[in-house]
Write a protein that holds these residues in place. Sequence first.
Motif, PDB file in Angstrom:
ATOM      1  N   ILE A  31       0.778  -1.150   0.021  1.00 45.02           N
ATOM      2  CA  ILE A  31      -0.059   0.001   0.175  1.00 45.02           C
ATOM      3  C   ILE A  31       0.954   1.230  -0.342  1.00 45.02           C
ATOM      4  O   ILE A  31       0.772   2.164  -0.871  1.00 45.02           O
ATOM      5  CB  ILE A  31      -1.022   0.012   1.392  1.00 45.02           C
ATOM      6  CG1 ILE A  31      -1.999  -1.137   1.103  1.00 45.02           C
ATOM      7  CG2 ILE A  31      -1.710   1.575   1.237  1.00 45.02           C
ATOM      8  CD1 ILE A  31      -2.806  -1.452   2.295  1.00 45.02           C
ATOM      9  N   ARG A  32       1.973   1.173   0.751  1.00 49.07           N
ATOM     10  CA  ARG A  32       2.871   2.395   0.936  1.00 49.07           C
ATOM     11  C   ARG A  32       3.681   2.465  -0.530  1.00 49.07           C
ATOM     12  O   ARG A  32       3.553   3.886  -1.072  1.00 49.07           O
ATOM     13  CB  ARG A  32       3.948   2.243   1.737  1.00 49.07           C
ATOM     14  CG  ARG A  32       4.752   3.463   2.034  1.00 49.07           C
ATOM     15  CD  ARG A  32       5.898   3.225   3.148  1.00 49.07           C
ATOM     16  NE  ARG A  32       5.330   2.998   4.653  1.00 49.07           N
ATOM     17  CZ  ARG A  32       5.037   3.835   5.249  1.00 49.07           C
ATOM     18  NH1 ARG A  32       5.362   5.166   4.970  1.00 49.07           N
ATOM     19  NH2 ARG A  32       4.506   3.719   6.595  1.00 49.07           N
ATOM     20  N   LYS A 100      -6.008  -1.502  -3.637  1.00 45.28           N
ATOM     21  CA  LYS A 100      -6.059  -0.645  -4.751  1.00 45.28           C
ATOM     22  C   LYS A 100      -6.747   0.544  -4.433  1.00 45.28           C
ATOM     23  O   LYS A 100      -6.926   1.717  -5.190  1.00 45.28           O
ATOM     24  CB  LYS A 100      -6.746  -1.251  -5.916  1.00 45.28           C
ATOM     25  CG  LYS A 100      -5.772  -2.410  -6.555  1.00 45.28           C
ATOM     26  CD  LYS A 100      -6.537  -2.968  -7.664  1.00 45.28           C
ATOM     27  CE  LYS A 100      -5.612  -4.048  -8.330  1.00 45.28           C
ATOM     28  NZ  LYS A 100      -6.090  -5.076  -9.280  1.00 45.28           N
ATOM     29  N   THR A 101      -7.390   0.589  -3.035  1.00 41.41           N
ATOM     30  CA  THR A 101      -8.247   1.756  -2.761  1.00 41.41           C
ATOM     31  C   THR A 101      -7.155   2.586  -1.892  1.00 41.41           C
ATOM     32  O   THR A 101      -5.976   2.514  -1.630  1.00 41.41           O
ATOM     33  CB  THR A 101      -9.389   1.279  -2.063  1.00 41.41           C
ATOM     34  OG1 THR A 101      -8.954   0.464  -0.784  1.00 41.41           O
ATOM     35  CG2 THR A 101     -10.379   0.322  -2.381  1.00 41.41           C
ATOM     36  N   PRO A 106      -8.220   0.677   3.070  1.00 44.79           N
ATOM     37  CA  PRO A 106      -7.569  -0.645   3.493  1.00 44.79           C
ATOM     38  C   PRO A 106      -6.526  -0.631   4.897  1.00 44.79           C
ATOM     39  O   PRO A 106      -6.752  -1.981   5.536  1.00 44.79           O
ATOM     40  CB  PRO A 106      -6.634  -0.811   2.504  1.00 44.79           C
ATOM     41  CG  PRO A 106      -6.361   0.078   1.699  1.00 44.79           C
ATOM     42  CD  PRO A 106      -7.486   1.334   2.005  1.00 44.79           C
ATOM     43  N   ILE A 107      -6.140   0.566   5.301  1.00 52.48           N
ATOM     44  CA  ILE A 107      -5.729   0.518   6.513  1.00 52.48           C
ATOM     45  C   ILE A 107      -6.371   0.551   7.612  1.00 52.48           C
ATOM     46  O   ILE A 107      -6.298  -0.416   8.496  1.00 52.48           O
ATOM     47  CB  ILE A 107      -4.505   1.647   6.663  1.00 52.48           C
ATOM     48  CG1 ILE A 107      -3.426   1.511   5.274  1.00 52.48           C
ATOM     49  CG2 ILE A 107      -3.687   1.552   7.943  1.00 52.48           C
ATOM     50  CD1 ILE A 107      -2.360   0.439   5.634  1.00 52.48           C
ATOM     51  N   ALA A 108      -7.232   1.645   7.994  1.00 55.09           N
ATOM     52  CA  ALA A 108      -7.888   1.730   9.052  1.00 55.09           C
ATOM     53  C   ALA A 108      -9.057   0.715   9.227  1.00 55.09           C
ATOM     54  O   ALA A 108      -9.376  -0.044  10.051  1.00 55.09           O
ATOM     55  CB  ALA A 108      -8.549   3.037   8.965  1.00 55.09           C
ATOM     56  N   PHE A 109      -9.744   0.364   7.959  1.00 59.72           N
ATOM     57  CA  PHE A 109     -10.643  -0.393   7.808  1.00 59.72           C
ATOM     58  C   PHE A 109     -10.433  -1.178   6.353  1.00 59.72           C
ATOM     59  O   PHE A 109     -10.433  -0.428   5.489  1.00 59.72           O
ATOM     60  CB  PHE A 109     -12.309   0.084   7.869  1.00 59.72           C
ATOM     61  CG  PHE A 109     -13.359  -0.849   7.825  1.00 59.72           C
ATOM     62  CD1 PHE A 109     -13.484  -1.631   9.002  1.00 59.72           C
ATOM     63  CD2 PHE A 109     -13.989  -1.280   6.747  1.00 59.72           C
ATOM     64  CE1 PHE A 109     -14.547  -2.482   8.990  1.00 59.72           C
ATOM     65  CE2 PHE A 109     -14.875  -2.296   6.532  1.00 59.72           C
ATOM     66  CZ  PHE A 109     -15.267  -2.833   7.889  1.00 59.72           C
ATOM     67  N   PRO A 110     -10.429  -2.261   6.324  1.00 57.04           N
ATOM     68  CA  PRO A 110     -10.617  -3.560   7.167  1.00 57.04           C
ATOM     69  C   PRO A 110      -9.436  -3.951   7.763  1.00 57.04           C
ATOM     70  O   PRO A 110      -9.380  -5.064   8.519  1.00 57.04           O
ATOM     71  CB  PRO A 110     -11.389  -4.454   6.230  1.00 57.04           C
ATOM     72  CG  PRO A 110     -10.623  -4.372   4.966  1.00 57.04           C
ATOM     73  CD  PRO A 110     -10.390  -2.881   4.858  1.00 57.04           C
ATOM     74  N   LEU A 111      -8.299  -3.323   7.510  1.00 60.68           N
ATOM     75  CA  LEU A 111      -7.005  -4.183   7.972  1.00 60.68           C
ATOM     76  C   LEU A 111      -6.892  -3.930   9.408  1.00 60.68           C
ATOM     77  O   LEU A 111      -6.618  -4.912  10.186  1.00 60.68           O
ATOM     78  CB  LEU A 111      -5.715  -3.392   7.168  1.00 60.68           C
ATOM     79  CG  LEU A 111      -4.408  -4.246   7.297  1.00 60.68           C
ATOM     80  CD1 LEU A 111      -4.677  -5.549   6.549  1.00 60.68           C
ATOM     81  CD2 LEU A 111      -3.283  -3.049   6.784  1.00 60.68           C
ATOM     82  N   ILE A 112      -6.960  -2.714  10.004  1.00 59.59           N
ATOM     83  CA  ILE A 112      -6.966  -2.704  11.687  1.00 59.59           C
ATOM     84  C   ILE A 112      -7.989  -2.799  12.291  1.00 59.59           C
ATOM     85  O   ILE A 112      -8.423  -3.712  13.011  1.00 59.59           O
ATOM     86  CB  ILE A 112      -6.198  -1.317  11.818  1.00 59.59           C
ATOM     87  CG1 ILE A 112      -4.834  -1.169  11.362  1.00 59.59           C
ATOM     88  CG2 ILE A 112      -6.148  -1.035  13.303  1.00 59.59           C
ATOM     89  CD1 ILE A 112      -4.326   0.319  11.374  1.00 59.59           C
ATOM     90  N   ALA A 113      -9.194  -2.076  11.985  1.00 62.49           N
ATOM     91  CA  ALA A 113     -10.461  -2.225  12.790  1.00 62.49           C
ATOM     92  C   ALA A 113     -11.377  -3.075  11.773  1.00 62.49           C
ATOM     93  O   ALA A 113     -12.502  -2.466  11.415  1.00 62.49           O
ATOM     94  CB  ALA A 113     -11.126  -0.864  12.940  1.00 62.49           C
ATOM     95  N   GLY A 114     -11.106  -4.162  11.277  1.00 56.84           N
ATOM     96  CA  GLY A 114     -11.841  -4.923  10.562  1.00 56.84           C
ATOM     97  C   GLY A 114     -12.835  -5.775  10.981  1.00 56.84           C
ATOM     98  O   GLY A 114     -13.079  -5.836  12.382  1.00 56.84           O
TER      99      GLY A 114
END
Length: 191
Positions: A31-32, A100-101, A106-114
């Motif tokens: 993502i970075r 791709k978003t 993708p980081i805050a939701f759903p990766l961390i607070a999924g």
Amino acid sequence: MNFDIKEFLTASMILFAIIDVIGNIPLILIIREKFKIIESEKASIISLIIMITFLFLGELILSLLGVGINEFAVAGSIIVLFIAFEMILGVRLFKDQNPKTASIIPIAFPLIAGPGTLTTLISIRSEYDKINIILAIIVNMILVYFVLKFSYKIERFLGEQGINILRKVFGIILLAIGIKLFTTNIKIIFS
């Protein structure tokens, strides 16, 4: 609300395992690379807000749906078990993350607070005092912030093998926690 160091540490470890920010370093790097910048502060704060909001309003939402905390905890424990299997076996069962978003999505939701994290919050709420969970969320978001901020350095330090070992160790811990959540709440439902 009573602070309990054991509950705080256990809740912190559960959230650390379910968020799996160390194991997600490869995805964070992708993502970075795509977006050049990950707003570490913004992602951490949004995740914190989502989790604390769900901690307090999740039960209300469930009651509107006619579902009790214990039933939700059993459902959550099953999701926790699947996530643990993913971590231990190195397979991907949940494939809803789209790098791709925009970086916050993708980081805050759903990766961390999924979904797994939110389900876990409701599940552990049936066993732990809210203050201990809130402090555990805060500690984890501070850790998430630093991992997001220094993901390149962490990856270089741990290496691929180190990340895999951490993921498997926390997967086993998460599996044991999922089993405990399941057995505790299933007994309450049937008693």
